[in-house]
Design a protein around this motif. Structure first.
Motif, PDB file in Angstrom:
ATOM      1  N   TYR A 147     -45.352 -31.925 -35.000  1.00 19.30           N
ATOM      2  CA  TYR A 147     -44.089 -32.502 -35.442  1.00 19.30           C
ATOM      3  C   TYR A 147     -43.395 -33.190 -34.266  1.00 19.30           C
ATOM      4  N   ARG A 148     -42.375 -33.965 -34.565  1.00 18.61           N
ATOM      5  CA  ARG A 148     -41.735 -34.795 -33.550  1.00 18.61           C
ATOM      6  C   ARG A 148     -41.027 -33.979 -32.468  1.00 18.61           C
ATOM      7  N   ASP A 149     -40.625 -32.752 -32.807  1.00 21.07           N
ATOM      8  CA  ASP A 149     -39.951 -31.916 -31.811  1.00 21.07           C
ATOM      9  C   ASP A 149     -40.910 -30.990 -31.076  1.00 21.07           C
ATOM     10  N   GLY A 150     -42.233 -31.137 -31.323  1.00 15.88           N
ATOM     11  CA  GLY A 150     -43.223 -30.303 -30.661  1.00 15.88           C
ATOM     12  C   GLY A 150     -43.721 -29.141 -31.481  1.00 15.88           C
ATOM     13  N   THR A 151     -43.070 -28.835 -32.598  1.00 14.44           N
ATOM     14  CA  THR A 151     -43.563 -27.793 -33.506  1.00 14.44           C
ATOM     15  C   THR A 151     -45.001 -28.106 -33.919  1.00 14.44           C
ATOM     16  N   LEU A 152     -45.809 -27.062 -34.048  1.00 16.55           N
ATOM     17  CA  LEU A 152     -47.185 -27.220 -34.515  1.00 16.55           C
ATOM     18  C   LEU A 152     -47.313 -26.638 -35.918  1.00 16.55           C
ATOM     19  N   GLY A 153     -48.316 -27.097 -36.649  1.00 18.87           N
ATOM     20  CA  GLY A 153     -48.497 -26.584 -38.001  1.00 18.87           C
ATOM     21  C   GLY A 153     -49.909 -26.816 -38.501  1.00 18.87           C
ATOM     22  N   GLN A 154     -50.193 -26.197 -39.628  1.00 21.11           N
ATOM     23  CA  GLN A 154     -51.484 -26.341 -40.282  1.00 21.11           C
ATOM     24  C   GLN A 154     -51.274 -26.631 -41.763  1.00 21.11           C
ATOM     25  N   ILE A 155     -52.195 -27.382 -42.315  1.00 20.49           N
ATOM     26  CA  ILE A 155     -52.250 -27.599 -43.758  1.00 20.49           C
ATOM     27  C   ILE A 155     -53.636 -27.192 -44.232  1.00 20.49           C
ATOM     28  N   LEU A 156     -53.692 -26.341 -45.233  1.00 19.36           N
ATOM     29  CA  LEU A 156     -54.923 -26.070 -45.962  1.00 19.36           C
ATOM     30  C   LEU A 156     -54.704 -26.528 -47.385  1.00 19.36           C
ATOM     31  N   GLY A 157     -55.565 -27.408 -47.864  1.00 17.89           N
ATOM     32  CA  GLY A 157     -55.504 -27.854 -49.246  1.00 17.89           C
ATOM     33  C   GLY A 157     -56.874 -27.759 -49.866  1.00 17.89           C
ATOM     34  N   ALA A 158     -57.001 -27.005 -50.946  1.00 20.46           N
ATOM     35  CA  ALA A 158     -58.329 -26.812 -51.531  1.00 20.46           C
ATOM     36  C   ALA A 158     -58.247 -26.604 -53.035  1.00 20.46           C
ATOM     37  N   THR A 159     -59.279 -27.074 -53.721  1.00 25.81           N
ATOM     38  CA  THR A 159     -59.536 -26.684 -55.103  1.00 25.81           C
ATOM     39  C   THR A 159     -60.951 -26.119 -55.175  1.00 25.81           C
ATOM     40  N   SER A 160     -61.410 -25.583 -54.042  1.00 22.10           N
ATOM     41  CA  SER A 160     -62.788 -25.124 -53.890  1.00 22.10           C
ATOM     42  C   SER A 160     -62.903 -23.628 -53.645  1.00 22.10           C
ATOM     43  N   MET A 161     -61.796 -22.891 -53.760  1.00 15.08           N
ATOM     44  CA  MET A 161     -61.748 -21.501 -53.323  1.00 15.08           C
ATOM     45  C   MET A 161     -61.607 -20.562 -54.526  1.00 15.08           C
ATOM     46  N   TYR A 162     -62.709 -20.318 -55.201  1.00 15.55           N
ATOM     47  CA  TYR A 162     -62.713 -19.435 -56.364  1.00 15.55           C
ATOM     48  C   TYR A 162     -62.304 -18.018 -55.962  1.00 15.55           C
ATOM     49  N   PRO A 163     -61.456 -17.344 -56.724  1.00 18.48           N
ATOM     50  CA  PRO A 163     -60.860 -17.730 -58.013  1.00 18.48           C
ATOM     51  C   PRO A 163     -59.509 -18.415 -57.867  1.00 18.48           C
ATOM     52  N   GLY A 164     -59.111 -18.753 -56.632  1.00 17.63           N
ATOM     53  CA  GLY A 164     -57.805 -19.352 -56.378  1.00 17.63           C
ATOM     54  C   GLY A 164     -56.786 -18.298 -55.995  1.00 17.63           C
ATOM     55  N   SER A 165     -55.979 -18.621 -54.980  1.00 15.66           N
ATOM     56  CA  SER A 165     -54.948 -17.699 -54.496  1.00 15.66           C
ATOM     57  C   SER A 165     -53.597 -18.386 -54.505  1.00 15.66           C
ATOM     58  N   LEU A 166     -52.543 -17.600 -54.341  1.00 14.94           N
ATOM     59  CA  LEU A 166     -51.193 -18.141 -54.365  1.00 14.94           C
ATOM     60  C   LEU A 166     -50.922 -18.985 -53.123  1.00 14.94           C
ATOM     61  N   LYS A 167     -50.114 -20.011 -53.297  1.00 17.78           N
ATOM     62  CA  LYS A 167     -49.777 -20.880 -52.173  1.00 17.78           C
ATOM     63  C   LYS A 167     -48.838 -20.159 -51.210  1.00 17.78           C
ATOM     64  N   ARG A 168     -48.848 -20.624 -49.956  1.00 22.08           N
ATOM     65  CA  ARG A 168     -48.102 -19.939 -48.904  1.00 22.08           C
ATOM     66  C   ARG A 168     -47.413 -20.977 -48.008  1.00 22.08           C
ATOM     67  N   ILE A 169     -46.187 -20.700 -47.627  1.00 16.59           N
ATOM     68  CA  ILE A 169     -45.452 -21.505 -46.647  1.00 16.59           C
ATOM     69  C   ILE A 169     -44.995 -20.570 -45.543  1.00 16.59           C
ATOM     70  N   GLN A 170     -45.147 -21.016 -44.301  1.00 14.79           N
ATOM     71  CA  GLN A 170     -44.796 -20.177 -43.151  1.00 14.79           C
ATOM     72  C   GLN A 170     -43.987 -20.985 -42.144  1.00 14.79           C
ATOM     73  N   LEU A 171     -42.827 -20.449 -41.774  1.00 19.11           N
ATOM     74  CA  LEU A 171     -42.004 -20.996 -40.698  1.00 19.11           C
ATOM     75  C   LEU A 171     -41.784 -19.898 -39.668  1.00 19.11           C
ATOM     76  N   ALA A 172     -41.903 -20.235 -38.393  1.00 19.90           N
ATOM     77  CA  ALA A 172     -41.706 -19.222 -37.359  1.00 19.90           C
ATOM     78  C   ALA A 172     -41.285 -19.871 -36.052  1.00 19.90           C
ATOM     79  N   GLY A 173     -40.465 -19.153 -35.322  1.00 18.25           N
ATOM     80  CA  GLY A 173     -40.021 -19.591 -34.004  1.00 18.25           C
ATOM     81  C   GLY A 173     -39.501 -18.415 -33.212  1.00 18.25           C
ATOM     82  N   ARG A 174     -38.926 -18.685 -32.070  1.00 16.56           N
ATOM     83  CA  ARG A 174     -38.409 -17.623 -31.219  1.00 16.56           C
ATOM     84  C   ARG A 174     -37.347 -16.786 -31.934  1.00 16.56           C
ATOM     85  N   GLY A 175     -36.635 -17.412 -32.869  1.00 16.37           N
ATOM     86  CA  GLY A 175     -35.559 -16.709 -33.550  1.00 16.37           C
ATOM     87  C   GLY A 175     -35.981 -15.871 -34.730  1.00 16.37           C
ATOM     88  N   GLY A 176     -37.183 -16.113 -35.296  1.00 20.18           N
ATOM     89  CA  GLY A 176     -37.595 -15.328 -36.444  1.00 20.18           C
ATOM     90  C   GLY A 176     -38.732 -15.961 -37.210  1.00 20.18           C
TER      91      GLY A 176
END
Length: 358
Positions: free
Chosen positions: A234-263
């Motif tokens: 990201y523009r401020d130096g934050t790093l991240g990952q994206i996983l996108g799939a329709t190939s992972m039987y039987p399928g799992s719930l989507k997840r969003i994660q935010l983290a930093g020094r504060g929490g």
């Protein structure tokens, strides 16, 4: 005052729009358009509206205030242009279009006509995602370290076979452009609230490196990726990952994660599985209790299992902004950002290099 609404394209997602419109005071669905007469008449009977075989004919006959564009992704441009020519505002399903070039045509037409063009990204109206956005806006994470989204879903071959989904022409991509785009939009919106955007129109994501592949579906069934992984800066130096799939039987719930020094905050579908900050507030226990479990199966394996409540909130927000004259959260410049990221992701996977997001 009642707003007359028409829908272009009456496939599966149009039902979520029609049910949402029925729940919104002052909104009336007057018509829907599609080429298949049997489907059109069935939709008209179910939702007590008219059916037309042609969108332009419908716009001329009904003169709606708003057109909801629910056609296949790569066919959003044409009904949007038809609406602009007639001075009709447009609320368009995700993505606005499958390339930023086509999106820019839509924007130019709306600007010239003086009409509104808004997008649908219903996760921005998910109460638990809004809770994360509030925390990010208040600086509770301090400087973000990580902002990631994971969509580990499954789609059977029948989902793609003979359908527009999974085609280059009308889907414009696979697991990223169709299924994971909601998570991509949500995580970039959250990171932007935490300070990753340097200006109102900037995309918070600066650079992408990605791999894509087709792992679980035969090439005769799908023309695009069913598996994608990307690393974001990201523009401020934050790093991240994206996983996108329709190939992972039987399928799992989507997840969003935010983290930093504060929490750290982590959402699994509608459940807040982590809500922990260095500086605890009086209301944090109530937040954890409110979002303590998910009641939705999401779209992990069945695209029709998604609750339409967030769609209703999204549509209502557009209609409210239109009535008040205020800015809409997902105007075209905002809705464009997820497609910018995905375009860069596809380019990176094709070229094998990191790509800057324009």
């Amino acid at each position: 005052m009642t707003t007359d609404i028409a829908i272009a394209g009456i496939g599966a997602v149009a039902e979520a729009h029609a049910m949402s419109i029925a729940d919104i005071e002052g909104a009336t669905l007057v018509a829907g358009s599609c080429r298949t007469e049997s489907r059109g008449r069935e939709f008209a009977d179910e939702f007590d509206c008219a059916w037309y075989g042609d969108t332009a004919e419908m716009l001329d006959a009904e003169s709606p205030g708003v057109l909801h564009v629910c056609t296949p992704s790569g066919a959003h441009l044409e009904p949007t242009l038809a609406a602009a020519e007639r001075g009709v505002d447009v609320l368009c399903e995700k993505p606005l279009e499958i390339t930023t070039e086509r999106i820019d045509e839509m924007v130019a037409a709306a600007d010239e006509a003086g009409t509104r063009l808004g997008g649908i990204f219903n996760q921005r109206f998910n109460p638990v995602v809004r809770q994360l956005h509030e925390a990010a806006s208040e600086g509770r994470f301090d400087d973000l370290s990580v902002a990631s989204a994971y969509v580990p879903w499954w789609r059977d071959d029948d989902y793609y076979d003979g359908a527009w989904q999974g085609t280059e022409e009308l889907d414009g991509g696979g697991a990223l452009m169709n299924q994971s785009i909601h998570g991509i939009d949500a995580v970039q919106w959250l990171a932007g609230a935490a300070g990753a955007d340097s200006g109102a129109d900037d995309n918070p994501v600066e650079e992408v490196f990605a791999y894509t592949d087709t792992r679980a579906h035969d090439g005769d069934i799908i023309e695009v990726e069913d598996t994608a992984v990307a690393v974001l800066r990201y523009r401020d130096g934050t790093l991240g990952q994206i996983l996108g799939a329709t190939s992972m039987y039987p399928g799992s719930l989507k997840r969003i994660q935010l983290a930093g020094r504060g929490g750290t905050a982590e959402v699994l579908e509608d459940e807040l599985v982590t809500w922990q900050f260095r500086e605890e507030r009086d209301g944090d226990a109530a937040v954890r209790e409110r979002f303590g479990e998910t009641e939705s199966g999401g779209g992990a394996a069945d695209p029709m299992s998604i609750d339409y409540a967030n769609h209703r909130r999204n549509i209502e927000a557009f209609l409210d902004a239109r009535a008040s004259g205020e800015d809409y959260l997902l105007d075209a410049s905002e809705a464009r950002k997820a497609v910018e990221i995905i375009e860069a992701t596809y380019e990176s996977a094709e070229r094998g290099v990191s790509v800057r997001v324009s």
